[in-house]
Design a protein around this motif. Structure first.
Motif, PDB file in Angstrom:
ATOM      1  N   ALA A 108      44.711  32.825  49.295  1.00  0.00           N
ATOM      2  CA  ALA A 108      44.372  32.832  50.720  1.00  0.00           C
ATOM      3  C   ALA A 108      45.481  33.412  51.592  1.00  0.00           C
ATOM      4  O   ALA A 108      45.270  33.627  52.778  1.00  0.00           O
ATOM      5  CB  ALA A 108      44.044  31.419  51.177  1.00  0.00           C
ATOM      6  N   GLN A 109      46.637  33.686  51.030  1.00  0.00           N
ATOM      7  CA  GLN A 109      47.744  34.243  51.813  1.00  0.00           C
ATOM      8  C   GLN A 109      47.374  35.626  52.310  1.00  0.00           C
ATOM      9  O   GLN A 109      46.788  36.429  51.586  1.00  0.00           O
ATOM     10  CB  GLN A 109      49.012  34.354  50.969  1.00  0.00           C
ATOM     11  CG  GLN A 109      49.617  33.040  50.589  1.00  0.00           C
ATOM     12  CD  GLN A 109      50.841  33.224  49.701  1.00  0.00           C
ATOM     13  OE1 GLN A 109      51.219  34.340  49.357  1.00  0.00           O
ATOM     14  NE2 GLN A 109      51.463  32.130  49.331  1.00  0.00           N
ATOM     15  N   THR A 110      47.745  35.895  53.536  1.00  0.00           N
ATOM     16  CA  THR A 110      47.482  37.232  54.082  1.00  0.00           C
ATOM     17  C   THR A 110      48.590  38.176  53.647  1.00  0.00           C
ATOM     18  O   THR A 110      49.713  37.764  53.368  1.00  0.00           O
ATOM     19  CB  THR A 110      47.396  37.188  55.619  1.00  0.00           C
ATOM     20  OG1 THR A 110      48.617  36.676  56.132  1.00  0.00           O
ATOM     21  CG2 THR A 110      46.222  36.348  56.075  1.00  0.00           C
ATOM     22  N   MET A 111      48.250  39.430  53.634  1.00  0.00           N
ATOM     23  CA  MET A 111      49.211  40.455  53.221  1.00  0.00           C
ATOM     24  C   MET A 111      49.846  41.046  54.476  1.00  0.00           C
ATOM     25  O   MET A 111      49.262  41.899  55.134  1.00  0.00           O
ATOM     26  CB  MET A 111      48.513  41.534  52.394  1.00  0.00           C
ATOM     27  CG  MET A 111      47.921  40.996  51.109  1.00  0.00           C
ATOM     28  SD  MET A 111      47.012  42.219  50.167  1.00  0.00           S
ATOM     29  CE  MET A 111      48.309  43.322  49.678  1.00  0.00           C
ATOM     30  N   VAL A 120      44.634  41.138  58.044  1.00  0.00           N
ATOM     31  CA  VAL A 120      43.668  40.070  57.805  1.00  0.00           C
ATOM     32  C   VAL A 120      43.347  39.981  56.312  1.00  0.00           C
ATOM     33  O   VAL A 120      42.859  38.967  55.837  1.00  0.00           O
ATOM     34  CB  VAL A 120      42.373  40.344  58.618  1.00  0.00           C
ATOM     35  CG1 VAL A 120      41.352  39.256  58.402  1.00  0.00           C
ATOM     36  CG2 VAL A 120      42.704  40.494  60.085  1.00  0.00           C
ATOM     37  N   LEU A 121      43.659  41.010  55.571  1.00  0.00           N
ATOM     38  CA  LEU A 121      43.372  41.072  54.138  1.00  0.00           C
ATOM     39  C   LEU A 121      44.175  40.013  53.393  1.00  0.00           C
ATOM     40  O   LEU A 121      45.384  39.889  53.562  1.00  0.00           O
ATOM     41  CB  LEU A 121      43.725  42.470  53.604  1.00  0.00           C
ATOM     42  CG  LEU A 121      43.400  42.775  52.169  1.00  0.00           C
ATOM     43  CD1 LEU A 121      41.882  42.800  51.983  1.00  0.00           C
ATOM     44  CD2 LEU A 121      43.995  44.105  51.773  1.00  0.00           C
ATOM     45  N   THR A 122      43.480  39.243  52.545  1.00  0.00           N
ATOM     46  CA  THR A 122      44.163  38.213  51.767  1.00  0.00           C
ATOM     47  C   THR A 122      44.549  38.762  50.391  1.00  0.00           C
ATOM     48  O   THR A 122      44.029  39.790  49.952  1.00  0.00           O
ATOM     49  CB  THR A 122      43.263  36.976  51.576  1.00  0.00           C
ATOM     50  OG1 THR A 122      42.123  37.357  50.816  1.00  0.00           O
ATOM     51  CG2 THR A 122      42.858  36.386  52.905  1.00  0.00           C
ATOM     52  N   VAL A 123      45.423  38.055  49.722  1.00  0.00           N
ATOM     53  CA  VAL A 123      45.882  38.448  48.384  1.00  0.00           C
ATOM     54  C   VAL A 123      44.723  38.406  47.388  1.00  0.00           C
ATOM     55  O   VAL A 123      44.658  39.201  46.451  1.00  0.00           O
ATOM     56  CB  VAL A 123      47.031  37.520  47.929  1.00  0.00           C
ATOM     57  CG1 VAL A 123      47.411  37.779  46.486  1.00  0.00           C
ATOM     58  CG2 VAL A 123      48.229  37.679  48.838  1.00  0.00           C
ATOM     59  N   GLY A 124      43.779  37.501  47.596  1.00  0.00           N
ATOM     60  CA  GLY A 124      42.667  37.327  46.668  1.00  0.00           C
ATOM     61  C   GLY A 124      41.741  38.527  46.578  1.00  0.00           C
ATOM     62  O   GLY A 124      41.171  38.799  45.517  1.00  0.00           O
ATOM     63  N   MET A 125      41.579  39.253  47.662  1.00  0.00           N
ATOM     64  CA  MET A 125      40.644  40.392  47.649  1.00  0.00           C
ATOM     65  C   MET A 125      41.116  41.519  46.724  1.00  0.00           C
ATOM     66  O   MET A 125      40.351  41.971  45.874  1.00  0.00           O
ATOM     67  CB  MET A 125      40.405  40.883  49.073  1.00  0.00           C
ATOM     68  CG  MET A 125      39.692  39.852  49.917  1.00  0.00           C
ATOM     69  SD  MET A 125      39.598  40.341  51.620  1.00  0.00           S
ATOM     70  CE  MET A 125      37.901  40.857  51.677  1.00  0.00           C
ATOM     71  N   PRO A 126      42.369  41.975  46.844  1.00  0.00           N
ATOM     72  CA  PRO A 126      42.808  43.006  45.888  1.00  0.00           C
ATOM     73  C   PRO A 126      42.882  42.495  44.454  1.00  0.00           C
ATOM     74  O   PRO A 126      42.640  43.254  43.513  1.00  0.00           O
ATOM     75  CB  PRO A 126      44.191  43.422  46.379  1.00  0.00           C
ATOM     76  CG  PRO A 126      44.411  42.769  47.670  1.00  0.00           C
ATOM     77  CD  PRO A 126      43.349  41.761  47.891  1.00  0.00           C
ATOM     78  N   MET A 127      43.183  41.210  44.284  1.00  0.00           N
ATOM     79  CA  MET A 127      43.220  40.657  42.926  1.00  0.00           C
ATOM     80  C   MET A 127      41.829  40.658  42.310  1.00  0.00           C
ATOM     81  O   MET A 127      41.664  40.983  41.127  1.00  0.00           O
ATOM     82  CB  MET A 127      43.815  39.251  42.927  1.00  0.00           C
ATOM     83  CG  MET A 127      45.321  39.245  43.074  1.00  0.00           C
ATOM     84  SD  MET A 127      46.047  37.611  42.976  1.00  0.00           S
ATOM     85  CE  MET A 127      45.724  37.196  41.278  1.00  0.00           C
ATOM     86  N   ALA A 128      40.813  40.302  43.095  1.00  0.00           N
ATOM     87  CA  ALA A 128      39.435  40.325  42.597  1.00  0.00           C
ATOM     88  C   ALA A 128      39.021  41.758  42.270  1.00  0.00           C
ATOM     89  O   ALA A 128      38.382  42.011  41.236  1.00  0.00           O
ATOM     90  CB  ALA A 128      38.493  39.723  43.630  1.00  0.00           C
ATOM     91  N   ALA A 129      39.403  42.696  43.120  1.00  0.00           N
ATOM     92  CA  ALA A 129      39.098  44.103  42.853  1.00  0.00           C
ATOM     93  C   ALA A 129      39.805  44.571  41.584  1.00  0.00           C
ATOM     94  O   ALA A 129      39.231  45.324  40.780  1.00  0.00           O
ATOM     95  CB  ALA A 129      39.513  44.971  44.043  1.00  0.00           C
ATOM     96  N   LEU A 130      41.031  44.111  41.381  1.00  0.00           N
ATOM     97  CA  LEU A 130      41.784  44.475  40.183  1.00  0.00           C
ATOM     98  C   LEU A 130      41.111  43.939  38.915  1.00  0.00           C
ATOM     99  O   LEU A 130      41.056  44.634  37.887  1.00  0.00           O
ATOM    100  CB  LEU A 130      43.212  43.952  40.289  1.00  0.00           C
ATOM    101  CG  LEU A 130      44.187  44.395  39.215  1.00  0.00           C
ATOM    102  CD1 LEU A 130      44.366  45.912  39.255  1.00  0.00           C
ATOM    103  CD2 LEU A 130      45.525  43.712  39.404  1.00  0.00           C
TER     104      LEU A 130
END
Length: 103
Positions: free
Chosen positions: A52-55, A59-69
């Motif tokens: 949930a941490q923002t980058m 507004v983008l959280t760490v979880g979104m790029p990790m899920a994409a990865l």
């Protein structure tokens, strides 16, 4: 005639070795994918604050790029399986078909 040829191909050691190697290869890739998925789900379950941490100021959280990865790695591993299968296992299969004059 075709049934006898199929039985002969199935009993061929080259065919058995190819099937064994292909299954082992597919199993290892499946284990890698499952490990990545379970790791991501484990982080999401036990450390949701990490995802949930923002980058930075975004507004983008760490979880979104990790899920994409996770998704991209899954595609890459699928591509690796297809490439290795086409380059190695399918050649052996075609050699056996030619050897036994099957199809």
């Amino acid at each position: 005639m075709s049934k006898n040829v199929e039985i002969a191909i199935i009993q061929n050691m080259k065919f058995k070795d190819m099937v064994r190697a292909r299954n082992r290869f597919a199993m290892w890739l499946s284990i890698v994918i499952l490990f990545i998925y379970f790791l991501f789900i484990g982080i999401a379950s036990f450390y949701p604050q990490l995802l949930a941490q923002t980058m930075g100021d975004r507004v983008l959280t760490v979880g979104m790029p990790m899920a994409a990865l996770v998704i991209i790695i899954s595609w890459l591993i699928t591509g690796i399986y297809i490439y290795i299968t086409n380059q190695h296992f399918d050649r052996i299969k075609e050699e056996l078909k030619r050897e036994y004059q099957y199809e």
